[in-house]
Design a protein around this motif. Structure first.
Motif, mmCIF file in Angstrom:
data_model
loop_
_atom_site.group_PDB
_atom_site.id
_atom_site.type_symbol
_atom_site.label_atom_id
_atom_site.label_comp_id
_atom_site.label_asym_id
_atom_site.label_seq_id
_atom_site.Cartn_x
_atom_site.Cartn_y
_atom_site.Cartn_z
ATOM 1 N N GLN A 260 0.775 -1.334 0.211
ATOM 2 C CA GLN A 260 -0.307 -0.431 -0.180
ATOM 3 C C GLN A 260 1.080 1.229 -0.270
ATOM 4 O OE1 GLN A 260 -2.732 0.254 3.254
ATOM 5 N NE2 GLN A 260 -2.991 1.629 1.526
ATOM 6 N N LYS B 251 1.052 5.827 -1.752
ATOM 7 C CA LYS B 251 0.230 7.088 -2.013
ATOM 8 C C LYS B 251 0.909 7.078 -3.258
ATOM 9 C CE LYS B 251 -2.953 8.025 1.420
ATOM 10 N NZ LYS B 251 -2.971 8.839 2.441
ATOM 11 N N GLU C 174 -4.155 5.778 -4.121
ATOM 12 C CA GLU C 174 -4.038 4.542 -3.475
ATOM 13 C C GLU C 174 -3.055 4.630 -4.962
ATOM 14 O OE1 GLU C 174 -3.320 0.914 -3.940
ATOM 15 O OE2 GLU C 174 -3.924 1.712 -5.897
ATOM 16 N N ASP D 182 -14.961 3.897 -2.495
ATOM 17 C CA ASP D 182 -13.921 3.668 -2.259
ATOM 18 C C ASP D 182 -12.754 3.356 -3.110
ATOM 19 O OD1 ASP D 182 -12.124 3.619 -0.251
ATOM 20 O OD2 ASP D 182 -12.390 1.899 0.913
ATOM 21 N N ASN E 203 -10.135 4.826 -3.404
ATOM 22 C CA ASN E 203 -8.905 5.099 -3.593
ATOM 23 C C ASN E 203 -8.288 4.031 -1.955
ATOM 24 O OD1 ASN E 203 -7.242 6.726 -5.445
ATOM 25 N ND2 ASN E 203 -8.786 7.801 -4.543
ATOM 26 N N TRP E 204 -9.517 3.283 -1.717
ATOM 27 C CA TRP E 204 -9.303 1.908 -0.190
ATOM 28 C C TRP E 204 -8.740 2.967 0.382
ATOM 29 C CZ3 TRP E 204 -9.399 -3.176 -1.195
ATOM 30 C CH2 TRP E 204 -10.367 -3.818 -2.088
ATOM 31 N N GLU E 205 -9.397 3.138 1.013
ATOM 32 C CA GLU E 205 -9.510 4.424 2.483
ATOM 33 C C GLU E 205 -10.390 4.110 3.557
ATOM 34 O OE1 GLU E 205 -8.378 8.791 0.185
ATOM 35 O OE2 GLU E 205 -10.074 8.148 0.772
ATOM 36 N N ARG E 206 -11.688 2.880 3.218
ATOM 37 C CA ARG E 206 -12.006 2.564 4.239
ATOM 38 C C ARG E 206 -12.252 1.032 4.538
ATOM 39 N NH1 ARG E 206 -15.246 6.219 0.706
ATOM 40 N NH2 ARG E 206 -15.656 8.074 1.750
ATOM 41 N N TYR F 272 -6.674 -3.281 3.302
ATOM 42 C CA TYR F 272 -5.763 -2.775 2.009
ATOM 43 C C TYR F 272 -5.805 -4.715 1.207
ATOM 44 C CZ TYR F 272 -2.844 -1.885 -1.884
ATOM 45 O OH TYR F 272 -1.521 -1.632 -3.362
#
Length: 300
Positions: free
Chosen positions: A102, A104, A110, A152, A154-157, A160
């Protein structure tokens, strides 16, 4: 000639044509750029590491140049597009990262989604007014396990999952191609948007997952027992970039579950056929990148 036996030796004379290949300093991108240059094209290697790109290109036969491009930075993408002058026959969106830990991008996206999809989305639209023939975007058979979670992306919640993220980016590549072709047609443009996937090719893409176990399984056992060469893996992209195929076509290998073989037009997962998701992804991508469709509806 039947596409089932098509090879790089069947490339047409590309003299006078300019082709950009992103991620051309290694793997499939390097092979793609080499073969296009050999066939007479002026090939621009758009790469993060210019010195590495030059080292690769110096072994080419033909015309080439190397320019800096980091798809994980919208500033870099804009700089590349701003520096471009003249026509561009073919843009090949080849660069990509696979199942990395993971991280940024410079803009806070992401890392896989930002690099594999958003960077190419922005690059394509910023250059689109100069493209004369087609845009080729390299996807993967991994699109089949991708799912679009628009709340989601960008896979923030969520927890991962590097492979689910990768599948989402490769699905995004196909949805992007579909919506780009729809918009090109609506604008009256003759430019085509097509996609390709290499099957399972023996490249260094498998070396950067950050997992020792995955590295052993993929780079050692997978590459030795299942994978085809990078020369074969580049064929679908070369075919998609030069052969007479319709807009929104998807090219992949013709053998063993599309993992190896010669190039042909192939099918795609049901999720990659959703015009609704394709439009929704486009709208979200415009919002995230600040880049809009690169042609007006009045384009001829």
């Amino acid at each position: 000639m039947s596409s089932s036996k098509w090879t790089a030796a069947d490339l047409p004379d590309l003299a006078g044509r300019t082709i950009v290949v992103t991620g051309a300093s290694s793997g499939l991108g390097a092979v793609t750029a080499r073969e296009l240059a050999r066939a007479g094209a002026n090939v621009v290697l758009a790469v993060r590491d210019v010195a590495k790109g030059q080292g690769v290109a110096e072994r080419f036969t033909g015309s080439w140049e190397v320019r800096p491009l980091d798809l994980a930075s919208l500033d870099s993408v804009r700089a590349f597009a701003d520096d471009w002058t003249g026509d561009l026959d073919v843009l090949i969106n080849n660069a990509g990262i696979m199942a990395v830990p993971q991280g940024k991008t410079a803009d806070g996206f992401e890392l896989q989604f930002g690099t594999n999809h958003l960077g190419h989305f922005a690059l394509t639209n910023l250059l689109l007014g100069q493209v004369r023939d087609r845009v080729v975007t390299v996807s993967s058979g991994a699109h089949r396990f991708g799912r679009m979670s628009f709340d989601d992306l960008n896979w923030e919640r969520r927890r991962y999952d590097r492979w689910r993220v990768y599948g989402q980016t490769k699905l995004s590549n196909l949805l992007f191609t579909t919506e780009l072709q729809r918009r090109l047609t609506e604008a009256g443009s003759g430019v085509r948007a097509v996609a390709a996937h290499p099957g399972y090719a023996n490249t260094h893409l498998q070396d950067h997952t950050g997992s020792r176990v995955q590295h052993v399984l993929m780079s050692t056992l997978g590459n030795r027992l299942l994978a085809q060469s990078d020369e074969m893996g580049a064929l679908p992209t070369l075919y998609a970039a030069t052969q007479e195929i319709p807009g929104d076509a998807f090219v992949g290998p013709d053998g063993f579950m599309e993992q190896r073989g010669h190039p042909k037009v192939v099918g795609r997962a049901k999720a990659a056929q959703s015009e609704e998701d394709a439009r929704r992804l486009w709208d979200v991508s415009e919002e995230l990148t600040g880049v809009r469709f690169g042609l007006s509806t009045a384009a001829a």
